[in-house]
Design an enzyme around this catalytic site. Structure first.
Site, PDB file in Angstrom:
ATOM      1  N   GLY A 264      14.121 -54.300  13.823  1.00 53.22           N
ATOM      2  CA  GLY A 264      14.068 -54.414  15.271  1.00 53.22           C
ATOM      3  C   GLY A 264      12.676 -54.803  15.723  1.00 53.22           C
TER       4      GLY A 264
ATOM      5  N   GLN B  59       5.682 -55.477  21.345  1.00 57.73           N
ATOM      6  CA  GLN B  59       5.100 -55.447  20.004  1.00 57.73           C
ATOM      7  C   GLN B  59       4.442 -56.765  19.618  1.00 57.73           C
ATOM      8  OE1 GLN B  59       8.817 -53.533  18.174  1.00 57.73           O
ATOM      9  NE2 GLN B  59       7.130 -52.866  16.859  1.00 57.73           N
TER      10      GLN B  59
ATOM     11  N   CYS C 212       7.847 -48.205  11.952  1.00 63.06           N
ATOM     12  CA  CYS C 212       7.638 -49.158  13.040  1.00 63.06           C
ATOM     13  C   CYS C 212       6.684 -50.243  12.571  1.00 63.06           C
ATOM     14  CB  CYS C 212       7.066 -48.422  14.253  1.00 63.06           C
ATOM     15  SG  CYS C 212       6.781 -49.487  15.671  1.00 63.06           S
ATOM     16  N   LEU C 213       7.013 -51.484  12.892  1.00 62.68           N
ATOM     17  CA  LEU C 213       6.144 -52.596  12.513  1.00 62.68           C
ATOM     18  C   LEU C 213       4.776 -52.499  13.184  1.00 62.68           C
ATOM     19  CD1 LEU C 213       8.771 -55.483  12.658  1.00 62.68           C
ATOM     20  CD2 LEU C 213       7.870 -54.327  10.620  1.00 62.68           C
TER      21      LEU C 213
ATOM     22  N   HIS D 212      15.037 -46.772  19.604  1.00 64.28           N
ATOM     23  CA  HIS D 212      13.655 -47.042  19.195  1.00 64.28           C
ATOM     24  C   HIS D 212      13.097 -48.244  19.958  1.00 64.28           C
ATOM     25  CE1 HIS D 212      10.443 -47.215  15.961  1.00 64.28           C
ATOM     26  NE2 HIS D 212      10.352 -48.429  16.489  1.00 64.28           N
ATOM     27  N   GLU D 213      13.884 -49.332  20.016  1.00 63.68           N
ATOM     28  CA  GLU D 213      13.392 -50.556  20.670  1.00 63.68           C
ATOM     29  C   GLU D 213      13.306 -50.392  22.186  1.00 63.68           C
ATOM     30  OE1 GLU D 213      11.916 -52.580  18.812  1.00 63.68           O
ATOM     31  OE2 GLU D 213      12.787 -51.799  16.971  1.00 63.68           O
TER      32      GLU D 213
ATOM     33  N   HIS E 222      10.190 -48.687  23.105  1.00 66.54           N
ATOM     34  CA  HIS E 222       9.030 -49.600  23.155  1.00 66.54           C
ATOM     35  C   HIS E 222       8.884 -50.233  24.541  1.00 66.54           C
ATOM     36  CE1 HIS E 222       7.125 -49.829  19.255  1.00 66.54           C
ATOM     37  NE2 HIS E 222       8.298 -49.975  18.641  1.00 66.54           N
TER      38      HIS E 222
END
Length: 160
Positions: free
Chosen positions: A46, A51, A91-92, A133-134, A137
């Site tokens: 994701g 991000q 997480c990226l 999660h997304e 963000h």
């Protein structure tokens, strides 16, 4: 299509609230394409626009074919959630750190596709976790804010 640079914590853009998308045009289509390319290149499941430093309410996810493959959502919102799961997240934007996070087991989310048409996503398990999660963000929330504990990738390997 291009690979974008993924913003890393503690960059302040990750703590900002993203803005509603009102223009559904070629720029949005390029953003969605670039986000998918960036997510795949980083081997993530994701990615949210903040991000990559863009404060727009846009997410992409791919939790595998069993969850529908690539999903693009513009202006996503949670419609309903049920059940509970507690498990690891990464997480990226926070490389090398994982954390145990409680999330709903099931989710229904609504939003728009790249052309502004209404869409609905129903998911369980990994997809439900990813949707929450997304969307977090987009509201300036990181998984580390919600984790009952965090650990490094090396520590996780020791647990297994």
């Amino acid at each position: 299509m291009a690979i974008r640079i993924i913003v890393k914590d503690p960059d302040p853009v990750l703590r900002e609230k993203a803005l509603t998308v009102t223009k559904f045009n070629a720029n949005l289509h390029k953003l969605l394409d670039d986000m998918a390319d960036t997510m795949y290149d980083a081997e993530g499941v994701g990615l949210a626009a903040p991000q990559i430093g863009i404060l727009k309410r846009v997410i992409v996810m791919d939790c595998g074919e069993e969850h529908g493959g690539l999903i693009e959502m513009v202006n996503p919102e949670i419609v309903s959630a049920s059940g509970e799961q507690d498990g690891p997240e990464g997480c990226l934007s926070i490389p090398g750190i994982r954390g145990d996070v409680k999330r709903p087991m099931n989710v229904v989310a609504k939003g728009q596709d790249r052309n502004g048409n209404p869409i609905e996503v129903t998911g369980t398990e990994l997809l439900a976790r990813c949707v929450f999660h997304e969307i977090d963000h987009l509201n300036g929330i990181l998984f580390t804010d919600l984790a009952s504990k965090t650990y490094t990738s090396e520590e996780e390997e020791e647990f297994e």
